[in-house]
Design a protein around this motif. Structure first.
Motif, PDB file in Angstrom:
ATOM      1  N   ALA A 123      -2.106   8.515   0.149  1.00 28.19           N
ATOM      2  CA  ALA A 123      -1.729   8.004  -1.079  1.00 28.19           C
ATOM      3  C   ALA A 123      -1.286   6.944  -1.326  1.00 28.19           C
ATOM      4  CB  ALA A 123      -0.563   9.256  -1.711  1.00 28.19           C
ATOM      5  N   PHE A 124      -0.710   6.108  -0.041  1.00 27.58           N
ATOM      6  CA  PHE A 124      -0.142   4.900  -0.472  1.00 27.58           C
ATOM      7  C   PHE A 124      -0.612   4.093   0.691  1.00 27.58           C
ATOM      8  CE2 PHE A 124       2.796   8.035  -2.379  1.00 27.58           C
ATOM      9  CZ  PHE A 124       2.739   7.295  -3.779  1.00 27.58           C
ATOM     10  N   ASP A 152      15.697   4.851   2.467  1.00 27.12           N
ATOM     11  CA  ASP A 152      16.184   4.760   0.940  1.00 27.12           C
ATOM     12  C   ASP A 152      14.583   4.269   0.932  1.00 27.12           C
ATOM     13  OD1 ASP A 152      16.861   4.438  -1.425  1.00 27.12           O
ATOM     14  OD2 ASP A 152      17.825   2.593  -1.202  1.00 27.12           O
ATOM     15  N   LEU A 153      13.938   5.258  -0.440  1.00 24.99           N
ATOM     16  CA  LEU A 153      12.694   5.314  -0.696  1.00 24.99           C
ATOM     17  C   LEU A 153      12.700   5.030  -2.266  1.00 24.99           C
ATOM     18  CD1 LEU A 153       9.457   7.196   0.226  1.00 24.99           C
ATOM     19  CD2 LEU A 153       9.974   6.320  -2.176  1.00 24.99           C
ATOM     20  N   GLU A 154      12.424   3.624  -2.843  1.00 28.01           N
ATOM     21  CA  GLU A 154      12.527   3.363  -4.214  1.00 28.01           C
ATOM     22  C   GLU A 154      11.026   3.457  -4.796  1.00 28.01           C
ATOM     23  OE1 GLU A 154      13.954  -0.621  -4.416  1.00 28.01           O
ATOM     24  OE2 GLU A 154      16.084   0.127  -3.962  1.00 28.01           O
ATOM     25  N   VAL A 155      11.000   4.096  -6.061  1.00 24.89           N
ATOM     26  CA  VAL A 155       9.639   4.248  -6.464  1.00 24.89           C
ATOM     27  C   VAL A 155       9.680   3.547  -8.002  1.00 24.89           C
ATOM     28  CG1 VAL A 155       7.930   5.952  -7.718  1.00 24.89           C
ATOM     29  CG2 VAL A 155       9.693   6.528  -5.586  1.00 24.89           C
ATOM     30  N   ARG A 156       8.814   2.525  -8.240  1.00 27.78           N
ATOM     31  CA  ARG A 156       8.704   1.911  -9.441  1.00 27.78           C
ATOM     32  C   ARG A 156       7.316   2.259 -10.169  1.00 27.78           C
ATOM     33  NH1 ARG A 156       7.974  -4.415  -9.863  1.00 27.78           N
ATOM     34  NH2 ARG A 156       5.969  -3.679  -9.078  1.00 27.78           N
ATOM     35  N   ILE A 168      -0.254   3.389 -11.407  1.00 28.80           N
ATOM     36  CA  ILE A 168      -0.003   2.510  -9.991  1.00 28.80           C
ATOM     37  C   ILE A 168       1.382   2.785  -9.925  1.00 28.80           C
ATOM     38  CG2 ILE A 168       0.243   0.340 -11.075  1.00 28.80           C
ATOM     39  CD1 ILE A 168      -1.286  -0.444  -8.451  1.00 28.80           C
ATOM     40  N   LEU A 169       1.971   3.085  -8.696  1.00 21.13           N
ATOM     41  CA  LEU A 169       3.071   3.131  -8.409  1.00 21.13           C
ATOM     42  C   LEU A 169       3.453   2.340  -7.250  1.00 21.13           C
ATOM     43  CD1 LEU A 169       3.693   7.107  -8.082  1.00 21.13           C
ATOM     44  CD2 LEU A 169       4.327   5.596  -9.896  1.00 21.13           C
ATOM     45  N   PHE A 170       4.697   1.808  -6.977  1.00 28.66           N
ATOM     46  CA  PHE A 170       5.220   0.640  -6.164  1.00 28.66           C
ATOM     47  C   PHE A 170       6.393   1.435  -5.299  1.00 28.66           C
ATOM     48  CE2 PHE A 170       2.846  -2.022  -8.985  1.00 28.66           C
ATOM     49  CZ  PHE A 170       2.141  -2.779  -7.880  1.00 28.66           C
ATOM     50  N   LEU A 171       6.411   1.578  -3.983  1.00 29.11           N
ATOM     51  CA  LEU A 171       7.125   1.988  -3.198  1.00 29.11           C
ATOM     52  C   LEU A 171       7.699   1.087  -2.249  1.00 29.11           C
ATOM     53  CD1 LEU A 171       5.406   4.636  -4.177  1.00 29.11           C
ATOM     54  CD2 LEU A 171       6.089   5.708  -2.065  1.00 29.11           C
ATOM     55  N   PHE A 215       9.388  -2.374   3.862  1.00 29.23           N
ATOM     56  CA  PHE A 215       7.820  -1.973   3.635  1.00 29.23           C
ATOM     57  C   PHE A 215       7.840  -1.722   2.260  1.00 29.23           C
ATOM     58  CE2 PHE A 215       8.662  -1.294   8.119  1.00 29.23           C
ATOM     59  CZ  PHE A 215       7.429  -1.718   8.742  1.00 29.23           C
ATOM     60  N   LEU A 216       6.576  -2.277   1.536  1.00 33.61           N
ATOM     61  CA  LEU A 216       6.150  -2.243   0.443  1.00 33.61           C
ATOM     62  C   LEU A 216       4.628  -1.287   0.260  1.00 33.61           C
ATOM     63  CD1 LEU A 216       7.106  -2.593  -2.572  1.00 33.61           C
ATOM     64  CD2 LEU A 216       5.500  -4.743  -2.542  1.00 33.61           C
ATOM     65  N   PHE A 217       4.518  -0.364  -0.522  1.00 26.80           N
ATOM     66  CA  PHE A 217       3.548   0.505  -0.882  1.00 26.80           C
ATOM     67  C   PHE A 217       3.073   0.474  -2.046  1.00 26.80           C
ATOM     68  CE2 PHE A 217       6.031   2.043   3.043  1.00 26.80           C
ATOM     69  CZ  PHE A 217       5.150   2.122   4.045  1.00 26.80           C
ATOM     70  N   CYS A 218       1.764   0.856  -2.225  1.00 34.46           N
ATOM     71  CA  CYS A 218       1.256   1.002  -3.615  1.00 34.46           C
ATOM     72  C   CYS A 218       0.327   2.177  -3.564  1.00 34.46           C
ATOM     73  CB  CYS A 218       0.804  -0.197  -4.079  1.00 34.46           C
ATOM     74  SG  CYS A 218      -0.863  -0.607  -3.541  1.00 34.46           S
ATOM     75  N   GLY A 219       0.275   2.884  -4.543  1.00 33.36           N
ATOM     76  CA  GLY A 219      -0.813   3.939  -4.747  1.00 33.36           C
ATOM     77  C   GLY A 219      -0.746   4.490  -6.247  1.00 33.36           C
ATOM     78  N   ASN A 220      -1.853   5.393  -6.476  1.00 34.25           N
ATOM     79  CA  ASN A 220      -1.802   6.184  -7.608  1.00 34.25           C
ATOM     80  C   ASN A 220      -2.016   7.602  -7.388  1.00 34.25           C
ATOM     81  OD1 ASN A 220      -2.429   7.043 -10.284  1.00 34.25           O
ATOM     82  ND2 ASN A 220      -3.468   5.030 -10.949  1.00 34.25           N
ATOM     83  N   LEU A 221      -1.130   8.334  -8.139  1.00 33.25           N
ATOM     84  CA  LEU A 221      -1.441   9.886  -7.922  1.00 33.25           C
ATOM     85  C   LEU A 221      -1.889  10.445  -9.050  1.00 33.25           C
ATOM     86  CD1 LEU A 221       2.334  10.869  -6.703  1.00 33.25           C
ATOM     87  CD2 LEU A 221       0.186  10.391  -5.188  1.00 33.25           C
ATOM     88  N   GLY A 222      -2.360   9.674  -9.946  1.00 27.72           N
ATOM     89  CA  GLY A 222      -3.261  10.122 -11.148  1.00 27.72           C
ATOM     90  C   GLY A 222      -2.413   9.661 -12.652  1.00 27.72           C
ATOM     91  N   THR A 223      -1.236   9.265 -12.500  1.00 31.25           N
ATOM     92  CA  THR A 223      -0.701   8.979 -13.853  1.00 31.25           C
ATOM     93  C   THR A 223      -0.504   7.266 -13.971  1.00 31.25           C
ATOM     94  OG1 THR A 223       1.448   9.483 -13.024  1.00 31.25           O
ATOM     95  CG2 THR A 223       0.347  11.329 -13.983  1.00 31.25           C
TER      96      THR A 223
END
Length: 267
Positions: free
Chosen positions: A146-147, A214-218, A177-180, A167-175
């Protein structure tokens, strides 16, 4: 057809800068061969003669360029009207809307590209008719599905401590783009980090006191998606993971985060 009148260029004007440049050119020619300077000077003409020669050359060149351009237009029209009627109409419509300059050379090139099959007159390459769709992973089984990682840096550290990994991640679960952003948090803030390769969700590790992720979701993220992200991250790492929403990913320099004991387990 798209025709553009030949732009009327300015004639070669007689200026003091051009005269000075020509005198310098002649001087450098003489200085290059000082033993033959007199012979070279005898073969050089005056500045006034050079200005007259340039004016005559300018008019002759303009006539040649206009003649060549007219011949190319005639060649392009001949090749265009040699095409079948349906293809000719398609090419004319294509030429009116193409990004090429209104020049016969470009029209000849377009006709050649159509003739050899590199350009489809009904689907030109400069017109995108496809539909864009975001790359989503609605039901991922693993965090890496996913990311994907898009950033990595070291934070913290000091003379006797090792900096931690962020670490910085990005992905899209369907609604959307999300940045983690994942960061290691210490249960005991007086402890220090050391690196280890025994954990899967990237590296930083600590010693005696233990730590958590600690996982931040934007981004637009529902409660269900937030829990899914936490579960996937927890499955990818042996350390406790806490997932939380943030409005923006702020710099972490000098930041201190203390979470309640019950939140450190991810509950």
């Amino acid at each position: 057809m798209r025709f553009r009148p030949w732009p009327k260029p300015e004639p070669d004007r007689d200026t003091s800068r051009k005269r000075a440049a020509f005198r310098r050119k002649q001087r450098l020619e003489r200085e290059a061969l000082p033993l033959f300077a007199d012979v070279i000077a005898a073969g050089q003409h005056s500045v006034d003669e050079e200005m007259v020669r340039r004016l005559i050359w300018w008019d002759e060149r303009e006539r040649e360029q206009r003649t060549l351009r007219a011949a190319r237009w005639r060649e392009a029209r001949a090749r265009l009207f040699a095409l079948p009627a349906d293809l000719r109409r398609s090419v004319r419509t294509l030429w009116r809307g193409c990004p090429y300059p209104a020049d016969p050379t470009y029209l000849l090139d377009l006709l050649h590209q159509v003739a050899v099959g590199r350009v489809d007159p009904h689907r030109p390459p400069w017109i995108f008719d496809g539909k864009l769709a975001a790359r989503t992973t609605p039901n991922p089984d693993k965090f890496d599905q996913a990311f994907r990682q898009i950033g990595h840096r070291k934070i913290g550290g000091g003379p006797k401590t090792t900096p931690a990994d962020e670490f910085l991640f990005c992905g899209n679960l369907g609604t959307g783009i999300l940045f983690l952003r994942t960061r290691v948090r210490l249960n005991n803030p007086h402890e220090s980090y050391y690196t280890s390769s025994s954990h899967r969700l990237r590296d930083s590790h600590v010693g005696r006191a233990g730590h958590w992720i600690d996982l931040e979701v934007r981004g637009d993220c529902s409660d269900t998606e937030l829990e899914l992200i936490r579960r996937l991250a927890q499955a990818a790492d042996s350390r406790p993971v806490v997932a939380r929403r943030v409005e923006t990913l702020k710099p972490t320099h000098g930041e201190t985060v203390h979470m309640p004991a019950e939140r450190r387990t991810g509950s």
